[in-house]
Design a protein around this motif. Structure first.
Motif, short mmCIF file in Angstrom:
data_model
loop_
_atom_site.label_atom_id
_atom_site.label_comp_id
_atom_site.label_asym_id
_atom_site.label_seq_id
_atom_site.Cartn_x
_atom_site.Cartn_y
_atom_site.Cartn_z
N MET A 152 0.83 -1.20 0.00
CA MET A 152 0.00 0.00 0.00
C MET A 152 0.87 1.25 0.00
SD MET A 152 -2.92 -1.04 2.80
CE MET A 152 -3.86 0.48 2.58
N HIS A 289 -5.10 10.82 -3.49
CA HIS A 289 -5.78 9.63 -2.98
C HIS A 289 -4.96 8.36 -3.23
CE1 HIS A 289 -9.42 11.52 -1.57
NE2 HIS A 289 -9.54 12.19 -2.71
N ARG A 290 -4.17 8.38 -4.28
CA ARG A 290 -3.30 7.22 -4.54
C ARG A 290 -2.19 7.13 -3.49
NH1 ARG A 290 -3.49 3.36 -8.95
NH2 ARG A 290 -1.86 1.90 -8.33
N LYS A 292 -2.27 8.36 -0.37
CA LYS A 292 -2.74 8.26 1.01
C LYS A 292 -3.59 7.01 1.25
CE LYS A 292 -6.32 10.38 2.49
NZ LYS A 292 -7.38 11.29 2.99
N GLU A 293 -3.20 5.91 0.65
CA GLU A 293 -3.91 4.65 0.92
C GLU A 293 -3.83 4.31 2.41
OE1 GLU A 293 -3.60 2.00 -3.10
OE2 GLU A 293 -1.77 2.18 -1.93
#
Length: 436
Positions: A152, A289-290, A292-293
């Motif tokens: 992640m 958003h990618r 801050k998984e």
């Protein structure tokens, strides 16, 4: 010095091995099968060593090794084998075992190998970042343990000087990529074309000054981790390229028409509010958003005051080694100054202050006057830096931390007892104790 975890189902042989180790001053813990061993491994410390028989009643020790590596535990794992099992032991080293020792050679091989591994573990411990014990950092370590074995994306948030890069390194060290490279990039130093070249590389002649082909950080970090510090400073055009690289696992160097593959895990960090940058159009929402998984928030040092003196001792010993000094501690007044200062520069400021103080100290104890470096923040009211809700919450936290002792609480907050009493009365705060 860490413990030696001895996993062996034969009680006579197990006692013999433990006796050899304990006669040299090592502490041992034992297990007779995989199930029992897993319970011990769950509480493994960073400088512990695992010594295991290859074949156990409920499986081979390779299952334990796989469990450790998948969980991000990099502790040395040594396998004891019978002669007929050597081939299996050698193959298990591909899974990450440190070594194997035939049981017939244990008497002559075991102690030298364990001493070598313990020495390496001690050296790593001494140069590693200090393991902070505050409640906030216990939670951070828990979150690191959860996310490290995955791929992640991790976003680390915190003020300058809080140690975000060290958090990123710990995620890498506990991941399946620990054997690969860890490459750190300060995005605050990159602009425009330079940023694209630094991250993705370039071909000779692709722009003025490109006199030769250059590898980018994506290529250097292949198979490992790429740490992007102050990621909010990336130029918009590079943000687009980075997003594409994350989505397709491929990228194109500047000036090249050929795609290259990239097996890279991204860990990013920033001291700004990226959500605000997104709203202002300075940062791509899809990239945000990618990245801050999974989020790790690092608190400022002023909110973890129980860490200050242990950190100061760690940095004092580090400075002794680096500067050839022989200080033995801090006097009471120096400890008081350390506890009460606001440390607006966080751990980085603390380290610099301690290093300077150690250099200036001629005797055994660092005194308060040596900590008064020019430009350093003086002890003062930390509460003035916060709004009323934050101020009230900090007072409550400090009271709990001090187990209700108001004098200690005032010291933790950097205010007088009179000010503390008046603030408690103003906010209607009752005396707090741990666990209450």
């Amino acid at each position: 010095m860490g413990k030696i975890i001895v996993i062996e189902d034969n009680p006579v042989f197990r006692d013999h091995v433990c006796g050899m180790l304990e006669s040299e001053g090592y502490t041992t813990r034992t297990a007779c099968d995989c199930a029992t061993a897993r319970k011990l491994l769950a509480a493994l410390e960073t400088d512990d060593i695992v010594l295991s028989d290859l074949r156990l009643p409920d499986g081979e020790c390779t299952s334990l090794l796989e469990y450790m590596r998948a969980s991000g535990m990099r502790n040395p794992f040594v396998i004891m084998t019978d002669y007929a099992q050597v081939v299996s032991a050698v193959s298990s080293m591909r899974l990450g075992a440190e070594d194997y020792i035939p049981k017939t050679l244990l008497q002559e091989k075991l102690l030298p190998r364990i001493k070598e591994l313990a020495h390496k573990a001690e050296a790593r411990r001494k140069i590693s970042i200090f393991e902070r014990r505050s409640a906030a950092f216990r939670e951070i370590n828990r979150r690191i343990s959860l996310v490290a074995p995955t791929d992640m994306g991790v976003l680390i948030l915190g003020e300058n000087g809080t140690g975000k890069e060290h958090i990123a390194e710990k995620v890498h060290e506990r991941s399946r990529r620990a054997g690969g490279p860890f490459v750190a990039v300060d995005c605050g130093m990159l602009t425009g074309e330079l940023a694209a070249s630094e991250l993705f590389g370039h071909r000779k002649g692709s722009f003025t000054g490109a006199v030769a082909d250059k590898k980018g950080c994506m290529e250097e970090a292949d198979g490992g981790t790429l740490f992007l510090d102050e990621v909010g400073n990336l130029p918009p055009e590079v943000q687009q390229k980075l997003l594409r690289a994350l989505q397709t696992k491929s990228y194109r160097p500047v000036g090249s028409n050929r795609e290259r593959k990239a097996d890279v895990r991204i860990i990013a960090a920033t001291n700004e509010h990226l959500d605000k940058a997104v709203e202002e159009g300075r940062f791509r929402r899809d990239l945000y958003h990618r990245l801050k998984e999974f989020v790790i928030q690092v608190p400022p040092l002023r909110e973890c005051r129980e860490d200050i003196l242990p950190l100061a001792e760690f940095f004092r010993e580090l400075a002794n080694r680096e500067l050839g000094r022989h200080t033995e501690g801090f006097d009471k007044e120096a400890e008081k100054v350390l506890r009460m200062r606001t440390w607006s520069g966080n751990v980085r400021e603390l380290k610099q202050t301690i290093g300077s103080a150690v250099l200036l100290t001629e005797g055994k104890l660092v005194t308060a006057d040596k900590l008064e470096a020019e430009g350093s923040a003086q002890a003062g009211c930390i509460l003035l830096l916060k709004d009323e809700n934050e101020e009230k919450e900090r007072i409550v936290q400090a009271l709990v931390q001090a187990d209700g002792n108001r004098e200690t609480t005032a010291g933790l907050l950097g205010i007088s007892r009179t000010t503390l009493y008046s603030r408690m009365k103003e906010y209607g705060i009752m005396q707090k104790k741990k666990g209450k």
